[in-house]
Scaffold this motif. Structure first.
Motif, PDB file in Angstrom:
ATOM      1  N   SER A 230      92.992 -76.521  25.525  1.00  0.00           N
ATOM      2  CA  SER A 230      94.340 -76.276  25.893  1.00  0.00           C
ATOM      3  C   SER A 230      94.358 -74.988  26.565  1.00  0.00           C
ATOM      4  N   ASP A 231      95.648 -74.806  27.446  1.00  0.00           N
ATOM      5  CA  ASP A 231      96.091 -73.358  27.795  1.00  0.00           C
ATOM      6  C   ASP A 231      96.378 -72.435  26.744  1.00  0.00           C
TER       7      ASP A 231
ATOM      8  N   ASP B 191      87.886 -64.016  30.969  1.00  0.00           N
ATOM      9  CA  ASP B 191      86.622 -64.594  29.931  1.00  0.00           C
ATOM     10  C   ASP B 191      85.908 -63.492  29.732  1.00  0.00           C
TER      11      ASP B 191
ATOM     12  N   TYR C  75      88.823 -72.206  27.526  1.00  0.00           N
ATOM     13  CA  TYR C  75      89.641 -73.441  27.835  1.00  0.00           C
ATOM     14  C   TYR C  75      88.833 -74.865  27.499  1.00  0.00           C
ATOM     15  N   LYS C  76      87.397 -74.633  27.939  1.00  0.00           N
ATOM     16  CA  LYS C  76      86.570 -75.771  27.720  1.00  0.00           C
ATOM     17  C   LYS C  76      86.286 -76.092  26.236  1.00  0.00           C
TER      18      LYS C  76
ATOM     19  N   THR D 274      98.509 -68.328  32.440  1.00  0.00           N
ATOM     20  CA  THR D 274      97.689 -69.316  31.559  1.00  0.00           C
ATOM     21  C   THR D 274      97.459 -70.440  32.074  1.00  0.00           C
TER      22      THR D 274
ATOM     23  N   CYS E 273      93.347 -70.878  34.076  1.00  0.00           N
ATOM     24  CA  CYS E 273      92.056 -70.414  33.444  1.00  0.00           C
ATOM     25  C   CYS E 273      91.329 -71.559  32.801  1.00  0.00           C
ATOM     26  N   ARG E 274      91.447 -72.705  33.615  1.00  0.00           N
ATOM     27  CA  ARG E 274      90.813 -74.033  32.959  1.00  0.00           C
ATOM     28  C   ARG E 274      89.342 -74.000  33.397  1.00  0.00           C
TER      29      ARG E 274
END
Length: 802
Positions: free
Chosen positions: A50-51, A122, A45-46, A36, A39-40
């Motif tokens: 937030s995670d 993703d 996430y974008k 978790t 995955c930024r």
């Protein structure tokens, strides 16, 4: 219906119309949820900023999936997807593992499928019923699918890559995820891929995708040596069989299947445990016939115990340490199952319903059911006692529930040679008596006189109740003499005897006794509608008492004028391989106490069994065969052989090779000789086992004692038990005998189950009847304030659909 979190007081009511809910605890993932934080770089996430929540409540309903952040007290909405599967449809099942959320659509047309939201990669993938091109890559997690996206015969997602076949079957019933322990780590995410099992209607059966890959070049290149496991079907020969539930076990290798014969019917339904799925047809797409898995060459397949004719409702892990599975069927509480391996084989424990609902058989309400906890029952169980708070405080041998002095005459009936059955009362000679409770064992004894061309059967007077009837004694010829039958009722009903001889048949019955007796809970006896005659009776009056204050588990107090008598039936024979197991409390003095005897009136009365001998030095337990020609004497130093102040667990077992053994509280006793004691009865119709003393003096006067003996959960099986298994059973069952007491389940079928890995607790929801939680064999809590037809839990955080 609203979702209510009973663990947090200020939790919001989240939404309505949720078809399934799942509390996804990422700490149970293969990396403990570390993904978790990696995955930024993803689009989601974008977009969300937030995670992924460490604890996420996932709901599906119609074409929408929602994720709520369950780490926060108000459980806020975190993510929504409104186009789950290419054709739309209604998602009704959802599970998640290692960053993948899998959901299925239950449409009966082509407009259905299996979808995947992969938050680690993703990706959004849809897998459907289309020929040739079964996959649609829906872009990223934040891009909803739409009908304009091109189909692919393969998808770039590694879980489905190399699967070129279409989704097998329509109308998907159930789905589950697990990580097989041999699955390699994927280099792009650092996580192994989960295996998927799903159920399809009709002959499509059970389908699996199990990813096994090998990587070369320092783990960066997919090798061609192994490939993604192909989809294959595990199916029944007849299209009339449906698979309704599936659950991977905690080890990720085994699976539990719920099988229903014709959804409109109420028979031949079962659960089956299939160990090590990967060992069956590992590299082909060939369908596997379940009948082939039931052969003796596959002894680990557990399908012997069709303990109910009700529909399979739910299955779930019940303990990940001991790999226990939980099952629930229509109106039949919870059954726990443990596969003990080739040595100890299969064990079940039934936590059945208490008198708080109406049982329905074939669409007809048939009364309320009694509750009990059987403890652990072994494969080939032939007798099992399980007394509870619903048991009568005293079982009376000769006190009839009907008028004992009543004489009933059955005169000529019907046309010559035709026979008559289930006709109006004015046309068919019959006698009808009331006072029978549902799912209860009764002894029915009477004397026949004036018999002429006499045949009869005994049933539950279905004509007055409506719906299908149950014959407790099938059509049989009778003559002058004494008769005794034992049967279990299937409903709160009357008892009816009918003369079926036709013109000229007649008889008279007198000295009628109808009395309740302790119920046999063994797997042999537990099939509704197949209860055998002459199965169990009592000698003398027997008291039923809680094992501790407030407990729903009861013991029976036996003495010289009382015992339980198991009338001769071939299936009761123990032979050279057996286990006799019970919890007992006995007086500690110097005399003889008989625990179980082998008896036959015509062959010489008492002829062996199991008993305490305290009038010898040292005190010992003796196990003797019927001929009294072979004996093993056991001595035990730990805590003595018996204590009057608390219950001990006793286990006498034999595998036919290594001699009879004795375990007390999970500790093996010393024996004077290695001898395989045969506990068979003589093959005569008046042969029987008795539990407790041998009963009144008309059976035998040589071994009578006048002291009380308390027994609970007495069990007999034709299979040996290892010391390790006996020790485990002691640990599992001892809490039932504690001062805190143990509860019975006052609910019907568990329409939803979830297992909390952190607390090793099973949560069960039963619709309008509320919910309960189970740890081991103990029912810890019962909550009737919330409907809870859907339930999910983790780390004592529980969500219920109200």
């Amino acid at each position: 219906m609203a979702l209510i979190n009973k663990g947090i007081t200020n939790s919001a009511q989240l939404s309505t119309g949720n078809l399934d809910i799942f509390l996804y605890d990422t700490s149970t993932d293969s990396d403990g949820g570390a993904w978790t934080k990696r995955c930024r770089h993803t689009s989601w996430y974008k977009s969300l900023g937030s995670d992924f929540p460490k604890l996420a409540l996932i709901t599906v309903g119609t074409s929408t999936l929602r994720i709520y952040d369950a780490t926060k007290a108000d459980t806020p909405l975190w993510y929504t997807c409104t186009k789950l599967i290419y054709w739309g449809g209604n998602a009704f099942k959802v599970k998640a593992k290692n960053g993948l959320i899998i959901f299925v659509d239950q449409s009966t047309s082509n407009n259905h499928g299996l979808g995947c939201l992969d938050f680690t990669r993703d990706m959004h993938v849809s897998y459907d019923y289309a020929d040739g091109n079964p996959f649609i890559d829906g872009g990223t997690v934040t891009t909803d699918n739409n009908s304009g996206i091109e189909r692919y015969s393969e998808t770039s997602h590694p879980l489905f890559r190399d699967v070129t076949v279409r989704l097998d079957g329509r109308f998907l019933y159930d789905m589950d995820l697990a990580v097989h322990p041999d699955t390699p780590i994927e280099p792009d995410t650092g996580l192994p891929l989960p295996s998927i099992a799903w159920l399809s209607a009709g002959p499509s059966g059970v389908n699996f995708i199990m990813p096994f890959r090998e990587y070369s070049n320092s783990g960066n290149t997919l090798s061609t040596v192994q490939h993604l496991r192909k989809t294959f079907a595990l199916q029944w020969t007849s299209t009339a069989y449906y698979f309704t539930t599936c659950t991977w076990s905690a080890n990720g290798r085994d699976i539990v299947l719920g099988i229903e014969y014709e959804p409109a019917q109420n028979y031949d339904n079962r659960y089956m445990y299939v160990p090590d799925v990967i060992s069956y047809d590992a590299d082909t797409t060939t369908n596997i016939n379940i009948n082939n898995l039931n052969r003796s060459s596959n002894p680990s397949i557990w399908d012997q115990n069709k303990w109910s004719s009700s529909d399979p409702y739910q299955s779930r892990i019940a303990d990940h340490i001991d790999n226990i599975m939980a099952f629930s069927e229509s109106n039949s509480g919870v059954t726990l199952f443990r596969w003990g391996g080739e040595v100890d084989n299969s064990w079940v424990a039934r936590l059945q319903d208490q008198s708080s609902f109406n049982y329905t058989h074939a669409g007809v309400a048939v009364g309320e059911c009694a509750g009990y906890n059987t403890g652990w029952l072994q494969k080939n169980q032939v007798f099992a006692l399980a007394e509870s708070s619903d048991s009568p405080s005293t079982y009376y041998e000769n006190t009839s529930l009907i008028n004992n002095t009543n004489q009933e005459s059955f005169v000529s009936c019907g046309a010559s040679g035709t026979g008559v059955a289930f006709q109006a009362a004015g046309n068919t000679p019959r006698a009808t008596w009331n006072a029978c409770k549902p799912f209860t064992n009764y002894r029915f004894a009477f004397t026949v006189s004036n018999a002429s061309n006499a045949t009869m059967y005994i049933d539950d007077d279905a004509a007055s109740l409506g719906g299908p009837g149950t014959q407790y004694v099938t059509n049989t010829s009778i003559s002058n003499g004494n008769y005794e039958y034992c049967f279990k009722t299937t409903r709160s009903s009357k008892i009816r005897m009918i003369n079926t001889a036709g013109n000229g048949g007649s008889f008279t019955i007198d000295n009628i006794i109808l009395t309740e007796v302790p119920s046999d809970r063994s797997s042999v006896e537990h099939n509704l509608g197949t209860w055998s005659n002459n199965s169990i009776s009592i000698l003398g009056n027997i008291n039923s008492t809680p094992v501790s204050t407030g407990s729903d588990t009861h013991y029976l107090r036996l003495n010289n004028n009382s015992s339980i008598k198991l009338l001769y039936q071939p299936y009761r024979q123990l032979g050279l391989t057996y286990t006799v197991m019970w919890w007992g409390r006995y007086p500690n003095d110097t005399t003889w106490d008989l625990i179980m005897s082998l008896s036959s009136v015509s062959s010489g009365n008492h002829g062996g069994g199991i008993g305490f001998r305290d009038n010898v030095n040292p005190e010992s337990i003796w196990v003797t065969n019927y001929q009294n020609s072979a004996t093993v004497k056991f001595t035990h130093s730990s805590d003595g052989l018996r204590q009057n102040d608390h219950f001990h667990h006793y286990c006498i077992t034999c595998d036919g090779t290594n001699g009879t053994r004795c375990f007390i509280d999970g500790v093996e006793s010393s024996r004077d000789v290695v001898n395989n004691i045969n506990l068979s009865l003589p093959a005569t119709s008046d042969a029987f086992y008795t539990i407790g003393s041998e009963g009144p003096t008309q059976y035998n006067s040589g071994f009578i004692d006048g002291r009380d003996k308390d027994i609970a959960m007495f069990r007999m099986s034709r299979y040996p038990t290892s010391l390790a298994m006996a020790r485990w059973i002691v640990q599992q069952e001892r809490p039932l005998f504690s001062n805190e007491g143990s509860k019975s389940i006052p609910l019907g079928a568990a329409s939803s189950m979830d297992y909390d890995y952190h607390t090793r607790t099973l949560y069960c929801g039963s619709g309008g009847l509320g919910s309960y939680k189970i740890r081991g064999l103990e029912v810890l809590d019962i909550d009737t304030s919330v409907q809870a037809d859907k339930i999910t839990a983790s780390n004592d955080l529980v969500f219920k659909r109200d």
